[in-house]
Design an enzyme around this catalytic site. Structure first.
Site, PDB file in Angstrom:
ATOM      1  N   ASP A 185       0.810  -1.191  -0.061  1.00  0.00           N
ATOM      2  CA  ASP A 185      -0.057  -0.027   0.078  1.00  0.00           C
ATOM      3  C   ASP A 185       0.855   1.208  -0.048  1.00  0.00           C
ATOM      4  OD1 ASP A 185      -2.338   1.554   0.551  1.00  0.00           O
ATOM      5  OD2 ASP A 185      -3.260  -0.042   1.469  1.00  0.00           O
TER       6      ASP A 185
ATOM      7  N   ASP B  41      -2.858   4.784  -2.257  1.00  0.00           N
ATOM      8  CA  ASP B  41      -4.128   5.366  -1.452  1.00  0.00           C
ATOM      9  C   ASP B  41      -4.499   6.774  -1.706  1.00  0.00           C
ATOM     10  OD1 ASP B  41      -5.412   4.729   1.512  1.00  0.00           O
ATOM     11  OD2 ASP B  41      -4.236   6.533   1.709  1.00  0.00           O
TER      12      ASP B  41
ATOM     13  N   GLU C 205      -6.420   4.031  -5.706  1.00  0.00           N
ATOM     14  CA  GLU C 205      -7.625   4.174  -5.158  1.00  0.00           C
ATOM     15  C   GLU C 205      -8.044   5.858  -5.567  1.00  0.00           C
ATOM     16  OE1 GLU C 205      -9.806   4.646  -0.953  1.00  0.00           O
ATOM     17  OE2 GLU C 205      -7.873   5.546  -1.027  1.00  0.00           O
TER      18      GLU C 205
ATOM     19  N   HIS D  19     -11.962  -2.957   2.914  1.00  0.00           N
ATOM     20  CA  HIS D  19     -11.410  -2.453   4.355  1.00  0.00           C
ATOM     21  C   HIS D  19     -12.029  -1.077   4.546  1.00  0.00           C
ATOM     22  CE1 HIS D  19      -8.501  -0.132   2.285  1.00  0.00           C
ATOM     23  NE2 HIS D  19      -8.239   0.700   3.536  1.00  0.00           N
ATOM     24  N   ASP D  20     -12.714  -0.524   3.637  1.00  0.00           N
ATOM     25  CA  ASP D  20     -13.203   0.793   3.991  1.00  0.00           C
ATOM     26  C   ASP D  20     -14.692   0.584   3.754  1.00  0.00           C
ATOM     27  OD1 ASP D  20     -11.019   2.288   4.468  1.00  0.00           O
ATOM     28  OD2 ASP D  20     -10.777   2.947   2.278  1.00  0.00           O
TER      29      ASP D  20
HETATM   30  O1  TEU Z   1      -9.238   5.937   1.906  1.00  0.00           O
HETATM   31  C1  TEU Z   1      -9.454   7.088   1.231  1.00  0.00           C
HETATM   32  C2  TEU Z   1     -10.816   7.456   1.280  1.00  0.00           C
HETATM   33  O2  TEU Z   1     -11.335   8.138   0.505  1.00  0.00           O
HETATM   34  C3  TEU Z   1     -11.592   7.110   2.555  1.00  0.00           C
HETATM   35  O3  TEU Z   1     -11.924   8.281   3.147  1.00  0.00           O
HETATM   36  C4  TEU Z   1     -12.934   6.244   2.024  1.00  0.00           C
HETATM   37  O4  TEU Z   1     -13.769   7.167   1.100  1.00  0.00           O
HETATM   38  C5  TEU Z   1     -13.804   5.981   3.490  1.00  0.00           C
HETATM   39  O5  TEU Z   1     -12.870   5.286   4.235  1.00  0.00           O
HETATM   40  C6  TEU Z   1     -14.882   5.587   2.903  1.00  0.00           C
HETATM   41  O6  TEU Z   1     -15.904   5.311   4.146  1.00  0.00           O
HETATM   42  C7  TEU Z   1      -7.847   5.464   2.157  1.00  0.00           C
HETATM   43  C8  TEU Z   1      -7.953   4.269   3.049  1.00  0.00           C
HETATM   44  O7  TEU Z   1      -8.434   3.011   2.078  1.00  0.00           O
HETATM   45  C9  TEU Z   1      -8.467   4.502   4.025  1.00  0.00           C
HETATM   46  O8  TEU Z   1      -8.503   3.353   4.929  1.00  0.00           O
HETATM   47  C10 TEU Z   1      -7.783   5.356   4.689  1.00  0.00           C
HETATM   48  O9  TEU Z   1      -8.586   5.495   5.975  1.00  0.00           O
HETATM   49  C11 TEU Z   1      -7.608   6.433   4.077  1.00  0.00           C
HETATM   50  O10 TEU Z   1      -7.198   6.286   2.660  1.00  0.00           O
HETATM   51  C12 TEU Z   1      -6.707   7.591   4.687  1.00  0.00           C
HETATM   52  O11 TEU Z   1      -5.295   7.208   4.583  1.00  0.00           O
END
Ligand code: TEU
Ligand code: CA
Length: 558
Positions: free
Chosen positions: A98, A200, A259, A331-332
Site C-alpha cells: 500500500d 492510497d 484508489e 477495508h473501507d
Molecule cells: O481511503 C480514502 C478515502 O477516500 C476514504 O475516506 C474512504 O472514502 C472512506 O474510508 C470510505 O468510508 C484511504 C484508505 O483506504 C482508508 O482506509 C484510509 O483511512 C484513508 O485513505 C486515509 O489514508
C-alpha cells in the site's frame, strides 16, 4: 491494447491486522500471512495486496505511516517480510504493498522536524500556511470531519493541512525534493521484489496550493468537502502521477492500482489507458452512487437496477481504453453481500451469484478477505465494540444531528468500515481459528457455521464457487475472452438481474445473476454449454433458465 503480466489475473486484499495471528497477541501478522499463502494459492490468487504494514502509531490503522521503510513490530520483522515475498514467489503470487503518500503520520520524522523548526527543509514537505483573520487558511472539511487545518504545535498563526485525521499531515506534492524522496522509497521496495503498489487516496494530491475559500455545502457548518477541490484538479494529480510512473513503475514493469475517487469521466483514458497514470483503478461506481448524499447517516441503499446501471456504465466507458478493478467491498466498506443485495439474498446463495458478476466483469477483480466465503456484515451491539476512528466520529455526528443512540448504532451497523475489519473466519473453534487469544476486534457472529474449514471441501460452498470462477478465468480455452473480450450489457428481464456478454475472438460468453423472486430466461442456442452455475439453472430448448438467487456462465454456440 498492450498486453501486461497483470492482465487476466485475480487479486486478493489482505487486511493484515485481521487475517491470521501467528503468535497469540490477538493481532494478525506476517507469519500468519505466510502460513496462509497455500490457501490463497488454492483459491487461484496471483496478485496479493497487503494493506499497510509499515511502522505506524495506528491512529488510522496503519494509513498513518511513521517510517516508509520499516515493518511495524506488531506485524513482524523485515526478515519475515522477505520470507513472505520469497514464498509468495514460489507460488506465483505477486505481492503489492500500500502506497500512502498523500499524507504521512504526525510521528514521521519529517513532520517532527518540520514542527520543531518551520523554516527547515522538511517543513516544505508539508502545507504550512498562515491563518487568515484569526481563522484557518480556508474552509475545507477533512474526510474524517472538522477542518483540514490544525495549528502547528507551538505556533500562533501557522497551520498545517490534513485531508484525513489531524495525525495524518498532507505531503506537499508541489515540492520536487519530496517527490524524489517518495520515488526513491518506492524503487527501494521494487528492488526488494515488491511487484507494485495500491495507491492510497491519491486524488487528494490534486490541490490548489493557494487554498481559496469554497462555497459552503449542504452540511450546514460553513465548510465544503475537501474532495471538491480534488475533483477540480484532476490535472494536477495526473501530472504528478505521470512523473511517478516514469520514475518508478515503468522502470520496473510494476503494477499499480489507484484508489481513485472523483475522476472526471473524460479523464478515464489518461488514467488507465496504455500510457495512463495507473495499470488500473478500482471501480467505485456503485460506492460513489451511494455517497451522493451530504451526510453519512443519510445513506440509502441502491436497488439492484441502480447497482446494475452504474456498474455497467463503468464497464462500457472502459471497454476501449483500459481495465477497471471490480470490487464489491474492501477495508473501507461494509460487506458487499449486505450492501448491494436485497435482504433475501444476503446469504451464501446471494454471495455466489454476486461473485459470478464480480469475477466475470471485464477487469482485474480484487477479492477482499472473507468475501470468498460469503462473509456478511458483523453485528455490533454497542458503540464500544467499534475501533475505527471514522465510525466513532460519525456516531458523534449522528447524535449531534439529533438521532437517537439506537438509530446511530443502526447507521454504523449498516455502514461502518469495521464491518469488514473483523477477523477472518478460519474454523469453528474459539476465536474462529484467527488467534488463540482474544482478537483486537470482535469475531463475526456466524463463525460457527460460516468459516473456511466448513467450506473448503464442500463443492457447493461459496469458496468452491469462487475457486471455480477463478479457474475458469485461467482456463486457456476462455482466458483471452475473459481478459480482453468486450463487455456488452443485456437487458434486465425482471429489474433484479445483472446479465451481460463477454465477446472475444469468435467466442461469446453469457453471464447472468438473478437477484429477483422469479426465474428469468435468456436465449442460448442449441449446442451452448453451461460452464459454471450457482443455485439452480438449466439449459433447454434454446434457452438458459436462471432461478431466483442463481447465476450462470454459459458459452453460447456460434
Ligand atoms: O481511503 C480514502 C478515502 O477516500 C476514504 O475516506 C474512504 O472514502 C472512506 O474510508 C470510505 O468510508 C484511504 C484508505 O483506504 C482508508 O482506509 C484510509 O483511512 C484513508 O485513505 C486515509 O489514508
Ligand atoms: Ca500477532
Amino acid at each position: 491494447m498492450q498486453k501486461q503480466w497483470w492482465h487476466g489475473k485475480v487479486a486478493y486484499q489482505i487486511y493484515p491486522k485481521s487475517f491470521k495471528d501467528s503468535n497469540g497477541d490477538g493481532i494478525g501478522d506476517l507469519r500468519g500471512i505466510i502460513e496462509k499463502l497455500p490457501y490463497l494459492h488454492e483459491l487461484g490468487i496471483e496478485i496479493l495486496w497487503i494493506s499497510p504494514i509499515y511502522k505506524s502509531p495506528f491512529v488510522d490503522q496503519g494509513y498513518d505511516i511513521a517510517d516508509y521503510q520499516a515493518i511495524d513490530p506488531l506485524f513482524g520483522s523485515m526478515a519475515d517480510f522477505d520470507e513472505l515475498l520469497a514464498k509468495a514467489k514460489e507460488l506465483n503470487i505477486a505481492v503489492i504493498m500500500d502506497l500512502v503518500v498523500n499524507h504521512c503520520s504526525s510521528e514521521h520524522e519529517w513532520f517532527k522536524k518540520a514542527c520543531a523548526d518551520p523554516s527547515c527543509e522538511e517543513a516544505s514537505y508539508f502545507y504550512f500556511r498562515e491563518g487568515k483573520d484569526g481563522k484557518a487558511p480556508n474552509n475545507l472539511r477533512a474526510n474524517f470531519g472538522g477542518s483540514v487545518w490544525d495549528k502547528v504545535p507551538g505556533q500562533d498563526n501557522l497551520y498545517y493541512c490534513h485531508f484525513f485525521a489531524k495525525e495524518q499531515p498532507d505531503l506537499n506534492w508541489f515540492n520536487p525534493k519530496l517527490r524524489q524522496r517518495i520515488y526513491d522509497m518506492m524503487n527501494w521496495w521494487f528492488e526488494k521484489g515488491v511487484a507494485g503498489f495500491r495507491v492510497d487516496a491519491i486524488m487528494c494530491i490534486g490541490k490548489d496550493p493557494s487554498f481559496p475559500m469554497y462555497p459552503a455545502d449542504a452540511l450546514g457548518d460553513g465548510m465544503c468537502a475537501c474532495g471538491v477541490m480534488n475533483a477540480e484538479h484532476n490535472d494536477v494529480a495526473e501530472k504528478f502521477l505521470q512523473e511517478m510512473q516514469d520514475n518508478t513503475f515503468r522502470k520496473h514493469q510494476a503494477f499499480s492500482v489507484g484508489e481513485v475517487f472523483g475522476l472526471q469521466k473524460d479523464n478515464t483514458e489518461k488514467f488507465i489507458g496504455d500510457h495512463g497514470c495507473f495499470s488500473t483503478i478500482f471501480d467505485f461506481a456503485a460506492r460513489e452512487a451511494l455517497s451522493t448524499k451530504p451526510a453519512y447517516f443519510a445513506f440509502e441503499k441502491l436497488s439492484v437496477a441502480q447497482y446494475r446501471a452504474v456498474t455497467f456504465k463503468a464497464q462500457e466507458l472502459t471497454n476501449d481504453c483500459g481495465f477497471l478493478a471490480p470490487v464489491i467491498e474492501n477495508h473501507d466498506e461494509p460487506r458487499g453481500v449486505s450492501t448491494w443485495l436485497p435482504e433475501m439474498w444476503q446469504n451464501a446463495r446471494g454471495a455466489k451469484a454476486l461473485g459470478t458478476v464480480n469475477l466475470m466483469l471485464r477487469g482485474i477483480p480484487f477479492v477482499f478477505q472473507g468475501q470468498e466465503i460469503g462473509m456478511t456484515n458483523t453485528r455490533f451491539g454497542s458503540i464500544y465494540e467499534f475501533d475505527d476512528l471514522q465510525s466513532k466520529e460519525e456516531y458523534r455526528r449522528c447524535l449531534d444531528h439529533g438521532l437517537s443512540e439506537e438509530t446511530a448504532l443502526r447507521v454504523l451497523n449498516d455502514q461502518a468500515r469495521d464491518n469488514a475489519r473483523t477477523p477472518m473466519l478460519w474454523d469453528d473453534s474459539r476465536f474462529a481459528g484467527f488467534s488463540t487469544e482474544v482478537p483486537w476486534m470482535k469475531v463475526h457472529q456466524d463463525y460457527k457455521t460460516l468459516n473456511v474449514k466448513a467450506q473448503i471441501d464442500d463443492p457447493n460452498s461459496v469458496f468452491s464457487h469462487y475457486k471455480a470462477l477463478i479457474a475458469l478465468k485461467k482456463n486457456p480455452a476462455y482466458h483471452e475472452t475473459l481478459t480482453y473480450g468486450r463487455f456488452e450489457a443485456l437487458d434486465d428481464p425482471n429489474e433484479h438481474t445483472l446479465a451481460f456478454l463477454r465477446k472475444g475472438d469468435g467466442q461469446t460468453l453469457l453471464v447472468a445473476a438473478n437477484f429477483g423472486l422469479k426465474e428469468v430466461a435468456f436465449k442460448a442456442p442449441e449446442g451452448s454449454r453451461m460452464l459454471i452455475k450457482s443455485g439452480e439453472a438449466s439449459l433447454e430448448n434454446g434457452e438458459v433458465h436462471v432461478a431466483e438467487g442463481s447465476s450462470v456462465v454459459v458459452e453460447l454456440t456460434k
